[in-house]
Design a protein around this motif. Sequence first.
Motif: not given
Length: 62
Positions: A17-18, A9-11
């Motif tokens: 956080d999302e 997963i990028p970032d």
Amino acid sequence: MTLNTLPNIPDPDGFYDELLAAHEGLSKEQSDALNARLILILANHIGDRATLRAALDAARAT
């Protein structure tokens, strides 16, 4: 089909956080229901039963 369990997963911190933000203000029952809906949506997106079975096996093993 081999299940990809490596970071993909990028970032990932941003996604986490999302994910936490999506649960903010929910009761335990609402949070559990959100998790169940998310799992079913993602499972439908994947669609491949062998991949889903491998994911279930991996989740039970840990």
